[in-house]
Design a protein around this motif. Structure first.
Motif, short mmCIF file in Angstrom:
data_model
loop_
_atom_site.label_atom_id
_atom_site.label_comp_id
_atom_site.label_asym_id
_atom_site.label_seq_id
_atom_site.Cartn_x
_atom_site.Cartn_y
_atom_site.Cartn_z
N GLU A 1 11.53 4.09 -14.01
CA GLU A 1 12.87 4.19 -14.00
C GLU A 1 13.35 2.92 -14.71
O GLU A 1 14.53 3.21 -15.42
N ARG A 2 12.88 1.63 -14.58
CA ARG A 2 13.43 0.59 -15.23
C ARG A 2 13.40 0.94 -16.75
O ARG A 2 14.30 0.58 -17.52
N VAL A 3 12.10 1.39 -17.41
CA VAL A 3 12.16 1.57 -18.80
C VAL A 3 13.22 2.47 -19.36
O VAL A 3 13.71 2.44 -20.39
N LYS A 4 13.19 3.45 -18.39
CA LYS A 4 14.46 4.64 -18.59
C LYS A 4 15.64 4.06 -18.71
O LYS A 4 16.44 4.32 -19.78
N ASP A 5 16.04 3.10 -17.87
CA ASP A 5 17.37 2.40 -17.88
C ASP A 5 17.63 1.72 -19.19
O ASP A 5 18.52 1.42 -19.69
N LEU A 6 16.32 0.84 -19.57
CA LEU A 6 16.43 0.09 -20.77
C LEU A 6 16.44 0.85 -21.89
O LEU A 6 16.75 0.18 -23.07
N GLY A 7 16.10 2.12 -21.95
CA GLY A 7 15.99 2.88 -23.13
C GLY A 7 14.75 2.73 -23.91
O GLY A 7 14.90 3.07 -25.18
N VAL A 8 13.94 2.60 -23.37
CA VAL A 8 12.40 2.05 -23.95
C VAL A 8 11.92 3.36 -24.23
O VAL A 8 11.85 4.55 -23.46
N ASP A 9 11.36 3.85 -25.53
CA ASP A 9 10.75 4.91 -25.82
C ASP A 9 9.52 5.23 -25.00
O ASP A 9 8.66 4.23 -24.88
N PRO A 10 9.18 6.29 -24.35
CA PRO A 10 8.08 6.43 -23.35
C PRO A 10 6.55 6.04 -24.20
O PRO A 10 5.86 5.51 -23.28
N ALA A 11 6.48 6.42 -25.52
CA ALA A 11 5.39 5.83 -26.21
C ALA A 11 5.10 4.35 -26.05
O ALA A 11 3.95 3.81 -25.78
N ASP A 12 6.30 3.72 -26.15
CA ASP A 12 6.21 2.19 -26.03
C ASP A 12 5.83 1.72 -24.78
O ASP A 12 5.00 0.76 -24.52
N ALA A 13 6.44 2.55 -23.90
CA ALA A 13 6.22 2.09 -22.37
C ALA A 13 4.98 2.28 -22.01
O ALA A 13 4.28 1.32 -21.36
N LEU A 14 4.13 3.40 -22.45
CA LEU A 14 2.84 3.46 -22.19
C LEU A 14 1.85 2.38 -23.00
O LEU A 14 0.95 1.97 -22.41
N ARG A 15 2.20 2.05 -24.22
CA ARG A 15 1.43 0.91 -24.91
C ARG A 15 1.64 -0.23 -24.05
O ARG A 15 0.62 -1.09 -24.02
N PHE A 16 2.87 -0.48 -23.59
CA PHE A 16 2.99 -1.69 -22.80
C PHE A 16 1.97 -1.90 -21.54
O PHE A 16 1.35 -2.89 -21.30
N VAL A 17 1.97 -0.84 -20.96
CA VAL A 17 0.97 -0.48 -19.77
C VAL A 17 -0.39 -0.75 -20.09
O VAL A 17 -1.23 -1.57 -19.69
N ARG A 18 -0.82 -0.18 -21.16
CA ARG A 18 -2.42 -0.35 -21.56
C ARG A 18 -2.54 -1.66 -21.89
O ARG A 18 -3.50 -2.27 -21.64
N ALA A 19 -1.71 -2.46 -22.62
CA ALA A 19 -2.01 -3.83 -22.96
C ALA A 19 -1.67 -4.46 -21.67
O ALA A 19 -2.62 -5.50 -21.65
N ALA A 20 -0.91 -4.25 -20.75
CA ALA A 20 -1.06 -5.23 -19.68
C ALA A 20 -2.22 -4.89 -18.79
O ALA A 20 -2.71 -5.85 -18.00
N LEU A 21 -2.78 -3.72 -18.73
CA LEU A 21 -4.24 -3.47 -18.07
C LEU A 21 -5.18 -3.85 -18.95
O LEU A 21 -6.57 -3.86 -18.22
N GLY A 22 -5.07 -4.19 -20.05
CA GLY A 22 -6.18 -4.83 -20.96
C GLY A 22 -6.96 -3.76 -21.48
O GLY A 22 -8.39 -3.70 -21.85
N SER A 23 -6.52 -2.46 -21.67
CA SER A 23 -7.42 -1.43 -21.95
C SER A 23 -6.67 -0.62 -23.33
O SER A 23 -5.49 -0.83 -23.77
#
Length: 117
Positions: free
Chosen positions: A95-117
């Motif tokens: 919900e937060r990344v949608k509100d910010l207008g972040v592209d879904p592919a970028d949001a997933l990339r951020f999650v993968r980086a945060a998880l270290g994978s």
């Protein structure tokens, strides 16, 4: 997508309930996903609002969805406690990344980086 068969011996509310339950259990509808309002879904499907309301009540009794007053009806998180907490956190993040207008592919990339994978 929900489709109702008017010729089916299964009542429309049960067809709707079954399809939504299957989508929740199958992961098609993720935790936190907002369902259409009763009136909107009834209009979209060409059925009475009470039919949709009954299906929603039964899904709520099964613990698959929950009504949050003015915030609508949403899919409840399923599974063990850590999994439920992770699903809820994912919903907040989405919900937060949608509100910010972040592209879904970028949001997933951020999650993968945060998880270290």
């Amino acid at each position: 997508m929900i489709t109702l068969d008017p010729r089916s011996p299964t009542p429309p509310f049960e067809q709707l309930r079954g399809q939504l339950a299957g989508q929740v259990r199958g992961g098609v509808l993720a935790a936190g996903h907002r369902l259409p309002t009763v009136r909107r879904l009834a209009e979209d499907l060409g059925i009475a609002p009470n039919t949709v309301a009954r299906a929603y009540r039964e899904l709520e009794a099964e613990g698959l969805i929950e009504t949050r007053g003015r915030n609508g009806t949403v899919v409840r998180a399923q599974g063990a406690d850590p999994e439920v907490a992770a699903q809820q956190a994912a919903c907040v993040y989405a919900e937060r990344v949608k509100d910010l207008g972040v592209d879904p592919a970028d949001a997933l990339r951020f999650v993968r980086a945060a998880l270290g994978s």
